[in-house]
Write a protein that holds these residues in place. Structure first.
Motif, short mmCIF file in Angstrom:
data_model
loop_
_atom_site.label_atom_id
_atom_site.label_comp_id
_atom_site.label_asym_id
_atom_site.label_seq_id
_atom_site.Cartn_x
_atom_site.Cartn_y
_atom_site.Cartn_z
N THR A 46 0.86 -1.19 0.00
CA THR A 46 0.00 0.00 0.00
C THR A 46 0.89 1.23 0.00
O THR A 46 1.81 1.34 0.81
CB THR A 46 -0.91 0.03 1.24
OG1 THR A 46 -1.65 -1.19 1.32
CG2 THR A 46 -1.88 1.20 1.18
N ARG A 47 0.63 2.14 -0.92
CA ARG A 47 1.40 3.37 -1.01
C ARG A 47 0.45 4.55 -1.21
O ARG A 47 -0.68 4.39 -1.69
CB ARG A 47 2.38 3.31 -2.20
CG ARG A 47 3.44 2.24 -2.08
CD ARG A 47 4.49 2.60 -1.04
NE ARG A 47 5.59 1.64 -1.03
CZ ARG A 47 5.65 0.58 -0.24
NH1 ARG A 47 4.65 0.33 0.60
NH2 ARG A 47 6.68 -0.24 -0.27
N SER A 48 0.91 5.72 -0.85
CA SER A 48 0.13 6.94 -1.07
C SER A 48 0.92 7.88 -1.97
O SER A 48 2.14 8.02 -1.84
CB SER A 48 -0.15 7.64 0.27
OG SER A 48 -1.04 6.87 1.05
N PHE A 49 0.18 8.51 -2.88
CA PHE A 49 0.77 9.46 -3.83
C PHE A 49 -0.01 10.76 -3.73
O PHE A 49 -1.25 10.75 -3.74
CB PHE A 49 0.71 8.91 -5.25
CG PHE A 49 1.40 7.58 -5.41
CD1 PHE A 49 2.77 7.52 -5.66
CD2 PHE A 49 0.69 6.40 -5.30
CE1 PHE A 49 3.40 6.30 -5.81
CE2 PHE A 49 1.31 5.17 -5.45
CZ PHE A 49 2.68 5.11 -5.71
N THR A 50 0.69 11.89 -3.65
CA THR A 50 0.05 13.18 -3.45
C THR A 50 0.30 14.10 -4.62
O THR A 50 1.45 14.38 -4.98
CB THR A 50 0.54 13.84 -2.15
OG1 THR A 50 0.23 12.98 -1.04
CG2 THR A 50 -0.13 15.20 -1.95
N ASP A 51 -0.80 14.56 -5.21
CA ASP A 51 -0.74 15.56 -6.26
C ASP A 51 -0.85 16.93 -5.59
O ASP A 51 -1.90 17.29 -5.05
CB ASP A 51 -1.88 15.35 -7.26
CG ASP A 51 -1.72 16.19 -8.51
OD1 ASP A 51 -0.68 16.85 -8.66
OD2 ASP A 51 -2.65 16.20 -9.34
N VAL A 52 0.22 17.67 -5.61
CA VAL A 52 0.29 18.94 -4.88
C VAL A 52 -0.39 20.05 -5.67
O VAL A 52 -0.12 20.26 -6.86
CB VAL A 52 1.77 19.31 -4.60
CG1 VAL A 52 1.86 20.66 -3.90
CG2 VAL A 52 2.43 18.22 -3.76
N SER A 70 -5.57 22.50 -3.32
CA SER A 70 -5.20 21.69 -2.16
C SER A 70 -4.45 20.45 -2.64
O SER A 70 -4.49 20.10 -3.83
CB SER A 70 -6.44 21.28 -1.36
OG SER A 70 -7.30 20.49 -2.15
N ASP A 71 -3.77 19.80 -1.71
CA ASP A 71 -3.06 18.58 -2.05
C ASP A 71 -4.06 17.42 -2.08
O ASP A 71 -4.91 17.29 -1.19
CB ASP A 71 -1.96 18.30 -1.02
CG ASP A 71 -0.87 19.34 -1.05
OD1 ASP A 71 -0.85 20.15 -2.00
OD2 ASP A 71 -0.04 19.36 -0.12
N ARG A 72 -3.96 16.59 -3.09
CA ARG A 72 -4.88 15.46 -3.26
C ARG A 72 -4.08 14.17 -3.14
O ARG A 72 -3.22 13.87 -3.97
CB ARG A 72 -5.56 15.56 -4.62
CG ARG A 72 -6.64 14.50 -4.87
CD ARG A 72 -7.36 14.82 -6.18
NE ARG A 72 -8.33 13.81 -6.56
CZ ARG A 72 -9.60 13.78 -6.15
NH1 ARG A 72 -10.05 14.72 -5.32
NH2 ARG A 72 -10.42 12.83 -6.56
N THR A 73 -4.36 13.39 -2.09
CA THR A 73 -3.61 12.17 -1.79
C THR A 73 -4.43 10.94 -2.17
O THR A 73 -5.59 10.81 -1.77
CB THR A 73 -3.24 12.13 -0.30
OG1 THR A 73 -2.38 13.23 0.00
CG2 THR A 73 -2.51 10.83 0.03
N LEU A 74 -3.80 10.06 -2.94
CA LEU A 74 -4.44 8.84 -3.41
C LEU A 74 -3.79 7.64 -2.72
O LEU A 74 -2.62 7.33 -2.95
CB LEU A 74 -4.28 8.71 -4.92
CG LEU A 74 -4.72 9.91 -5.77
CD1 LEU A 74 -4.52 9.61 -7.25
CD2 LEU A 74 -6.17 10.26 -5.50
N THR A 75 -4.56 6.98 -1.85
CA THR A 75 -4.09 5.77 -1.19
C THR A 75 -4.29 4.61 -2.15
O THR A 75 -5.39 4.39 -2.66
CB THR A 75 -4.86 5.51 0.11
OG1 THR A 75 -4.70 6.65 0.97
CG2 THR A 75 -4.34 4.28 0.82
N THR A 76 -3.23 3.86 -2.38
CA THR A 76 -3.16 2.97 -3.54
C THR A 76 -2.67 1.59 -3.15
O THR A 76 -1.72 1.44 -2.37
CB THR A 76 -2.22 3.58 -4.59
OG1 THR A 76 -2.69 4.90 -4.92
CG2 THR A 76 -2.16 2.73 -5.84
N GLU A 77 -3.33 0.57 -3.69
CA GLU A 77 -2.90 -0.82 -3.53
C GLU A 77 -2.16 -1.23 -4.80
O GLU A 77 -2.66 -0.99 -5.92
CB GLU A 77 -4.11 -1.72 -3.30
CG GLU A 77 -3.87 -2.89 -2.40
CD GLU A 77 -3.75 -2.51 -0.93
OE1 GLU A 77 -3.49 -3.42 -0.12
OE2 GLU A 77 -3.89 -1.32 -0.58
N ILE A 78 -0.99 -1.82 -4.64
CA ILE A 78 -0.17 -2.23 -5.77
C ILE A 78 0.08 -3.74 -5.67
O ILE A 78 0.69 -4.21 -4.71
CB ILE A 78 1.18 -1.49 -5.80
CG1 ILE A 78 0.95 0.03 -5.82
CG2 ILE A 78 2.00 -1.92 -7.01
CD1 ILE A 78 2.23 0.84 -5.71
#
Length: 432
Positions: A46-52, A70-78
């Motif tokens: 599980t990783r999180s990626f943030t679009d600033v 605003s910052d948009r964070t996507l919690t992601t399953e890989i």
């Protein structure tokens, strides 16, 4: 026979954690050939990626002046091919459709396992509204076992726990997909090192399919970007304009690394978010999947998408009698059968279909997804035979020689065991 039964029992025990409930990894004995898990053990992280600094759609409707961001964070399953010897079995902790009832899912992936050596095509899986990153986890694990890095994210404002202004999903869904492809292509570490982002695919369900069509080249219609009613479909500050057909912003969204798309029950044509001109701009190989009783996206409108995406070769796989839940959602968890006070009924109907067995539909999707991406991302031309079929499954003829080989009269759907190709139709249109 006794030894064979013991062997099969051992394999089953390895496939899922002892005592685990709500398996996402079941393959029916009558499943089509490519449904079966592949040769790779599966890892998951599980990783999180943030679009600033993404435009804040929800806030933008309430403030004047400069566009809020605003910052948009996507919690992601890989899910990814894991190193040989990896022990299978994990549990995913999530919530049901009501956004509050805990549920445990079991699968074959191994949490934080070391990755296999090599480079593997990337497939992004995008859920509906609402949904979450586990809704199509059955497909993520399955593809990873066959040599893909499969990724599914929680799209903010679209999950069970944070459903918000629908316009946020309309604006952000294709942007989330584009951002994730970029983030994963730049991902560092052992997992990032095995991702082949130059050969990528996208699977979108419902609103995920809406985003996939925009991201893949189908710009929005004038109706979509100029409408004033209903308010739910109107984005503040004209933020939908960036996805309009013919705009520079939409042209810049299209990613040449994405080589093929699967759109399952895509929403939008039923509300005139596209017209024929906009859909003609879609030029990537397209597999549409739908239930022919879909009353959410409207099957007749999904057929319009099929007819109007004239810029590409495309297929439409239809499940006779199925509704909007055709193929994509995992099987309904056990406790989804119980009444949820938050919903005023059981969440079961969010996952299940009234006619089709969900595991059966999942297996069919796994089969065709494997063939689709093997053909378009791995260049395996032989995979095309799984689409060279008589249009209506029941019209196929099963005919074998005494040696067990297909005779000249044999036209049964390739990969489907005898008597199992029922209730399905596969149509094809070539690019114009």
């Amino acid at each position: 026979m006794k030894h064979m039964l013991l062997s099969l029992a051992s394999v089953t025990a390895l496939a899922s954690p002892a005592g685990a409930e709500n398996p996402i990894d079941r393959i029916r004995p009558d499943a089509p050939a490519l449904s079966a898990y592949g040769t790779h053990p599966v890892g998951v992280v599980t990783r999180s990626f943030t679009d600033v600094g993404r435009a804040a759609v929800i806030t933008a409707q309430d403030v004047e002046g400069e566009l809020p961001r605003s910052d948009r964070t996507l919690t992601t399953e890989i899910w990814y091919p894991a190193a040989g010897g990896t022990t299978p079995g994990t549990t995913y902790e999530t919530v049901l459709r009501d956004g509050e009832t805990p549920v445990s899912l079991s699968g074959r992936a191994s949490r934080d396992a070391a990755p296999a050596s090599g480079s593997f095509p990337l497939v992004l899986i995008s859920h509906g509204y609402p949904g979450n990153r586990f809704l199509m986890s059955h497909l993520g694990e399955n593809l990873a076992s066959k040599g893909y890095v499969a990724v599914s994210t929680d799209h903010p404002d679209s999950t069970y726990q944070d459903m918000a202004l629908f316009a946020s999903t309309l604006v952000n869904r294709p942007l989330d997909q584009a951002f994730l492809f970029d983030a994963l292509s730049e991902m560092e570490g052992e997992i990032g090192a095995i991702i082949d982002a130059e050969n990528a695919g996208l699977v979108g369900y419902s609103m995920g399919g809406y985003g996939a069509l925009i991201f893949g080249g189908a710009g929005l219609s004038d109706t979509a970007v100029t409408r004033e009613e209903p308010a739910a479909y109107v984005a503040p500050r004209d933020l939908l304009d960036q996805h309009a057909a013919g705009s520079d912003s939409h042209a810049g969204l299209i990613d040449p690394r994405v080589k093929a798309v699967i759109a399952i029950g895509p929403w939008g044509r039923n509300r005139d978010f596209w017209d024929a001109e906009g859909l003609a701009g879609f030029e990537k190989p397209l597999l549409l999947v739908a239930g022919d009783q879909d009353d959410v996206s409207g099957y007749e409108h999904i057929r319009e998408i099929f007819e109007e995406t004239t810029g590409t070769d495309r297929y439409l796989l239809s499940f006779a009698g199925a509704n909007h839940n055709a193929a994509a959602p995992m099987p309904a968890p056990d406790n989804s059968w119980e009444v949820s006070e938050a919903l005023g009924g059981p969440p079961f109907n969010h996952y299940a279909d009234a006619v089709w067995d969900t595991t059966r539909m999942n297996n069919v999707l796994q089969h065709f997804s494997t063939a689709w991406f093997d053909q378009h991302l791995k260049g395996e031309e032989n995979a095309g035979r799984f689409f060279d079929l008589v249009e209506t499954a029941e019209d196929g003829v099963w005919s074998m020689t005494d040696a067990g080989e297909p005779s000249e009269e044999h036209t049964y759907w390739t990969g489907f065991p005898e008597r199992t190709a029922k209730g399905l139709r596969l149509e094809f249109r070539s690019a114009e």
